[in-house]
Scaffold this motif. Structure first.
Motif, PDB file in Angstrom:
ATOM      1  N   UNK A 118      12.430 -11.768 -10.710  1.00 48.27           N
ATOM      2  CA  UNK A 118      11.102 -11.318 -10.264  1.00 48.27           C
ATOM      3  C   UNK A 118      11.214 -10.435  -9.016  1.00 48.27           C
ATOM      4  N   UNK A 119      12.168 -10.747  -8.166  1.00 51.76           N
ATOM      5  CA  UNK A 119      12.430  -9.902  -6.995  1.00 51.76           C
ATOM      6  C   UNK A 119      12.912  -8.522  -7.487  1.00 51.76           C
ATOM      7  N   UNK A 120      13.772  -8.562  -8.506  1.00 49.74           N
ATOM      8  CA  UNK A 120      14.315  -7.309  -9.044  1.00 49.74           C
ATOM      9  C   UNK A 120      13.215  -6.432  -9.643  1.00 49.74           C
ATOM     10  N   UNK A 121      12.249  -7.051 -10.358  1.00 49.88           N
ATOM     11  CA  UNK A 121      11.135  -6.259 -10.910  1.00 49.88           C
ATOM     12  C   UNK A 121      10.427  -5.497  -9.783  1.00 49.88           C
ATOM     13  N   UNK A 122      10.212  -6.185  -8.657  1.00 50.27           N
ATOM     14  CA  UNK A 122       9.512  -5.554  -7.523  1.00 50.27           C
ATOM     15  C   UNK A 122      10.352  -4.396  -6.978  1.00 50.27           C
ATOM     16  N   UNK A 123      11.658  -4.659  -6.801  1.00 43.80           N
ATOM     17  CA  UNK A 123      12.528  -3.646  -6.186  1.00 43.80           C
ATOM     18  C   UNK A 123      12.854  -2.488  -7.130  1.00 43.80           C
ATOM     19  N   UNK A 124      12.456  -2.604  -8.405  1.00 41.43           N
ATOM     20  CA  UNK A 124      12.595  -1.463  -9.328  1.00 41.43           C
ATOM     21  C   UNK A 124      11.828  -0.269  -8.768  1.00 41.43           C
ATOM     22  N   UNK A 125      10.853  -0.545  -7.911  1.00 44.24           N
ATOM     23  CA  UNK A 125      10.075   0.519  -7.275  1.00 44.24           C
ATOM     24  C   UNK A 125      10.888   1.316  -6.249  1.00 44.24           C
ATOM     25  N   UNK A 126      12.062   0.815  -5.894  1.00 45.54           N
ATOM     26  CA  UNK A 126      12.903   1.519  -4.911  1.00 45.54           C
ATOM     27  C   UNK A 126      13.915   2.441  -5.599  1.00 45.54           C
ATOM     28  N   UNK A 127      13.910   2.454  -6.940  1.00 48.67           N
ATOM     29  CA  UNK A 127      14.811   3.356  -7.663  1.00 48.67           C
ATOM     30  C   UNK A 127      14.178   4.755  -7.643  1.00 48.67           C
ATOM     31  N   UNK A 128      14.931   5.750  -7.221  1.00 52.83           N
ATOM     32  CA  UNK A 128      14.457   7.147  -7.135  1.00 52.83           C
ATOM     33  C   UNK A 128      13.239   7.288  -6.224  1.00 52.83           C
ATOM     34  N   UNK A 129      13.036   6.403  -5.324  1.00 51.79           N
ATOM     35  CA  UNK A 129      11.810   6.405  -4.512  1.00 51.79           C
ATOM     36  C   UNK A 129      12.079   5.688  -3.196  1.00 51.79           C
ATOM     37  N   UNK A 130      11.356   6.081  -2.151  1.00 53.00           N
ATOM     38  CA  UNK A 130      11.458   5.392  -0.855  1.00 53.00           C
ATOM     39  C   UNK A 130      10.070   4.881  -0.515  1.00 53.00           C
ATOM     40  N   UNK A 131       9.664   3.744  -1.069  1.00 62.09           N
ATOM     41  CA  UNK A 131       8.297   3.288  -0.812  1.00 62.09           C
ATOM     42  C   UNK A 131       8.046   2.977   0.663  1.00 62.09           C
ATOM     43  N   UNK A 132       6.786   3.145   1.045  1.00 57.21           N
ATOM     44  CA  UNK A 132       6.399   2.788   2.422  1.00 57.21           C
ATOM     45  C   UNK A 132       6.000   1.318   2.411  1.00 57.21           C
TER      46      UNK A 132
END
Ligand code: KG4
Ligand code: ZN
Length: 345
Positions: A118-132
């Motif tokens: 579940x942590x990994x699903x969230x951090x999928x947002x950090x692939x190719x992206x630098x979220x704020x």
């Protein structure tokens, strides 16, 4: 972001929590390959059969690794660490992935990293992206529907979850009632394209705070389908499409409402989505509308990083590698691995 370790980091990410065998290779934050072997065999049972899933993982895992290495253009000796899904997921499926990860770690003498799915699903947002950060992420998958507050990549706190069924499960069960294939989400999405989302009016459950509930909606839909089938032996295609569009519309409405509430409650200006349901185009479009309505920045992972994938395990492994969060070879798997046990805000 500053690289705490001063060299290129190559991570092998292994995901086997449910019915997809997936292996990815990352170099720092870049995904070099992400191979997914889907298990089509479950379709005929209308859902995942755990015993069959374990056997399929065992059959698929070596060819998946070979393909991942080939596509990434690296040899196995170049890997710096092996990250694998420890849970949550199906016991037998997790055992295949974790044993495979341990064997590679032992053979290559490279560190092992355990990852919460579940942590990994969230951090999928950090692939190719630098979220704020901070951001609120809504993860809607087959097993879970969760809202988390993400202070940064190392601090993820659960702030709401489903009290019964998940959003993905609701898609799957409704599809089954309509005699559509498994997994139900993409099937309902396909049929909804030709349907009217306002044809059927389903009640939105009243659940306090940031928690969700889908079981009432499921019963509501079941009763309606049964009533329709009393008048006709099978549903006409147009009615099926209207039902799919209305079901999809209602599930998405429930998700968006809670996300809006979380934005207000936590006063955040950044939101993200993840999990299999996040690959639904209608849901993605609604998130884009929410961006303007709530004046927030939005992060939506590519579709291949929304459904289960090894890339999200590799990226989580990358962050853990930087913190030197390695694990012993005698680690167990955790089919009910909770996010809250793992991370502190
Ligand atoms: O995250 P995921 O791939 O696996 C789990 O961790 O459970 O999510 C699978 C779920 C299934 O319930 C599937 O029906 C749903 O995600 N799903 C979708 C779509 N694609 C997959 N739901 C709605 N629309 C889709 N396009
Ligand atoms: Zn998942």
């Amino acid at each position: 972001m500053i690289n705490k370790v001063n060299k290129d980091i190559i991570i092998l990410g292994i995901e086997t929590s449910c019915d997809d065998t997936s292996i990815a290779i990352s170099k720092n934050k870049k995904i070099l390959s992400n191979i997914v072997a889907n298990q089509l065999v479950h379709k005929k049972y209308g859902g995942v059969v755990p015993e069959i899933a374990s056997r399929e993982h065992q059959k698929n895992i070596i060819p998946t690794l070979s393909l991942a290495l080939k596509q990434a253009g690296i040899s196995i000796n170049m890997i710096d660490a092996i990250a694998f899904t420890r849970g949550p997921g199906l016991m037998g499926a997790l055992l295949v992935g974790s044993s495979f990860a341990k064997s590679i770690s032992l053979a290559l003498k490279k560190p092992l990293i355990e990852v919460n799915h579940m942590e990994a699903h969230v951090l999928a947002n950090c692939i190719d992206e630098e979220p704020k950060f901070p951001l609120i992420c809504l993860t809607a998958s087959g097993g879970h529907t969760q809202l988390v507050f993400v202070k940064d990549v190392n601090n993820i706190k659960l702030i709401g979850e489903t009290l019964d069924d998940s959003a993905g499960e609701t898609f799957d069960k409704c599809a089954k009632m309509l005699k559509l294939n498994y997994p139900g989400g993409p099937e309902i999405e396909k049929h909804a394209l030709h349907g009217n989302p306002y044809a059927f009016n389903f009640t939105i459950p009243k659940v306090n705070g940031l928690d969700f509930s889908f079981s009432g909606l499921k019963t509501n839909i079941r009763r309606l389908i049964e009533k329709e089938l009393k008048n006709n032996s099978s549903l006409p295609e147009s009615k099926k499409s209207d039902l799919c569009a209305s079901i999809q519309h209602t599930i998405i409405k429930i998700l968006i409402k809670k996300l809006e509430l979380a934005i207000t409650k936590y006063n955040v200006t950044n939101i993200a989505i993840s999990g299999g349901v996040a690959s639904n185009q209608k849901f993605r479009n609604e998130i884009k509308l929410l961006k303007n309505r709530a004046q927030v920045e939005i992060y939506i992972p590519k579709k291949e990083y929304s459904t289960d994938n090894g890339a999200m395990i590799a990226i989580t492994g990358y962050y853990k590698y930087q913190n030197k969060e390695f694990t012993n070879l005698n680690i167990d798997v955790k089919p009910r691995y909770k996010l809250d046990n793992l991370l502190i805000l």
